[in-house]
Design a protein around this motif. Structure first.
Motif, PDB file in Angstrom:
ATOM      1  N   UNK A  61      51.585   2.583  57.895  1.00  0.00           N
ATOM      2  CA  UNK A  61      51.458   1.133  57.710  1.00  0.00           C
ATOM      3  C   UNK A  61      51.409   0.787  56.220  1.00  0.00           C
ATOM      4  N   UNK A  62      50.735   1.598  55.426  1.00  0.00           N
ATOM      5  CA  UNK A  62      50.702   1.355  53.981  1.00  0.00           C
ATOM      6  C   UNK A  62      52.079   1.600  53.379  1.00  0.00           C
ATOM      7  N   UNK A  63      52.730   2.670  53.794  1.00  0.00           N
ATOM      8  CA  UNK A  63      54.046   3.032  53.260  1.00  0.00           C
ATOM      9  C   UNK A  63      55.080   1.939  53.543  1.00  0.00           C
ATOM     10  N   UNK A  64      54.984   1.315  54.703  1.00  0.00           N
ATOM     11  CA  UNK A  64      55.948   0.273  55.079  1.00  0.00           C
ATOM     12  C   UNK A  64      55.600  -1.090  54.483  1.00  0.00           C
ATOM     13  N   UNK A  65      54.414  -1.200  53.866  1.00  0.00           N
ATOM     14  CA  UNK A  65      54.003  -2.470  53.281  1.00  0.00           C
ATOM     15  C   UNK A  65      53.302  -3.387  54.269  1.00  0.00           C
ATOM     16  N   UNK A  66      53.059  -2.895  55.456  1.00  0.00           N
ATOM     17  CA  UNK A  66      52.396  -3.696  56.488  1.00  0.00           C
ATOM     18  C   UNK A  66      50.953  -4.013  56.102  1.00  0.00           C
ATOM     19  N   UNK A  67      50.295  -3.067  55.441  1.00  0.00           N
ATOM     20  CA  UNK A  67      48.939  -3.284  54.947  1.00  0.00           C
ATOM     21  C   UNK A  67      48.886  -2.858  53.485  1.00  0.00           C
ATOM     22  N   UNK A  70      59.138  11.592  56.204  1.00  0.00           N
ATOM     23  CA  UNK A  70      59.334  10.146  56.032  1.00  0.00           C
ATOM     24  C   UNK A  70      59.138   9.725  54.576  1.00  0.00           C
ATOM     25  N   UNK A  71      58.825  10.674  53.711  1.00  0.00           N
ATOM     26  CA  UNK A  71      58.652  10.364  52.291  1.00  0.00           C
ATOM     27  C   UNK A  71      57.262   9.887  51.928  1.00  0.00           C
ATOM     28  N   UNK A  72      56.301  10.153  52.789  1.00  0.00           N
ATOM     29  CA  UNK A  72      54.919   9.736  52.545  1.00  0.00           C
ATOM     30  C   UNK A  72      54.163  10.923  51.966  1.00  0.00           C
ATOM     31  N   UNK A  73      53.620  10.743  50.777  1.00  0.00           N
ATOM     32  CA  UNK A  73      52.899  11.824  50.108  1.00  0.00           C
ATOM     33  C   UNK A  73      51.511  11.988  50.698  1.00  0.00           C
ATOM     34  N   UNK A  74      51.204  13.195  51.113  1.00  0.00           N
ATOM     35  CA  UNK A  74      49.876  13.516  51.638  1.00  0.00           C
ATOM     36  C   UNK A  74      49.413  14.817  50.998  1.00  0.00           C
ATOM     37  N   UNK A  75      48.131  15.074  51.102  1.00  0.00           N
ATOM     38  CA  UNK A  75      47.572  16.290  50.529  1.00  0.00           C
ATOM     39  C   UNK A  75      46.391  16.725  51.389  1.00  0.00           C
TER      40      UNK A  75
END
Length: 159
Positions: free
Chosen positions: A116-122, A142-147
Motif C-alpha cells: 500500500x505504501x509502495x503504490x502510494x495508497x497510504x 515487485x521492487x519493494x525494498x525490505x530487510x
C-alpha cells in the motif's frame, strides 16, 4: 578480550559473520540454539572455511620511489582493542534497536502495508512486521525494498 569472527552459513546457504569471545563460546551458543541465521532464522548453522590471515609482507616487492620530493600523508586508523571493540559493538546494537523501536509494528499485515505504501495508497513510514519467505520474495520481485530484522534486534520479539 579478543573476539573471534567466524564465517557462518545456514542450511539455505545464507552467509553471515558471528562474533564470539572464544571457540568454546561459539560451540556453547550453537549447542543452546542461540546462533541463528539473520536472514531466515534457521538454527542449522555450520562454520565455513575462511581464509586465514597470512603475513606475506616480506614477499612484496619494494615500491618504486616517488618522483615527488614531498612525502604524501596517509590516513590511518588505530585498530580498537578487544574491550573497545566490545563496547563499539554494544553501542551499534543499542542504536539499531533504537531505530527498530521507532518503526510501526504492523505484525502480519507487513506485506499488505508495504504494498500500500509502495503504490502510494497510504503515506510512507518506517514499518516492521512478519512475512513468509514467499511474501518476502514477492515484495522484492515487485521492487519493494525490505530487510530482515534478526530477533535479537527487535525488543518486541525478544520477550
Amino acid at each position: 578480550m579478543a573476539l573471534k569472527v567466524f564465517d557462518l552459513s545456514c542450511e539455505h546457504d545464507h552467509v553471515f559473520e558471528g562474533w564470539f569471545s572464544s571457540q568454546d563460546s561459539y560451540q556453547d551458543q550453537l549447542a543452546r540454539g542461540l546462533v541463528r541465521c539473520p536472514v531466515c532464522h534457521s538454527g542449522q548453522i555450520t562454520r565455513r572455511v575462511s581464509a586465514p590471515h597470512l603475513n606475506v609482507s616480506h614477499l612484496r616487492a619494494e615500491p618504486a620511489p616517488r618522483a615527488e620530493s614531498a612525502p604524501q600523508a596517509r590516513a590511518a586508523v588505530a585498530a580498537p582493542s578487544g574491550d573497545q571493540m566490545a563496547r563499539l559493538q554494544a553501542e551499534v546494537l543499542r542504536q539499531i534497536r533504537r531505530i527498530v523501536r521507532q518503526t510501526d509494528d504492523v505484525g502480519a499485515r507487513f506485506a499488505d502495508e508495504a504494498r500500500r505504501m509502495h503504490s502510494g495508497e497510504i503515506e510512507e513510514r518506517p514499518i516492521r512486521g512478519t512475512a513468509s519467505a514467499e511474501e518476502c520474495r514477492e515484495l522484492v520481485e515487485e521492487g519493494i525494498s525490505i530487510m530482515p530484522i534478526p530477533d535479537i534486534l527487535d525488543d518486541d520479539r525478544l520477550q
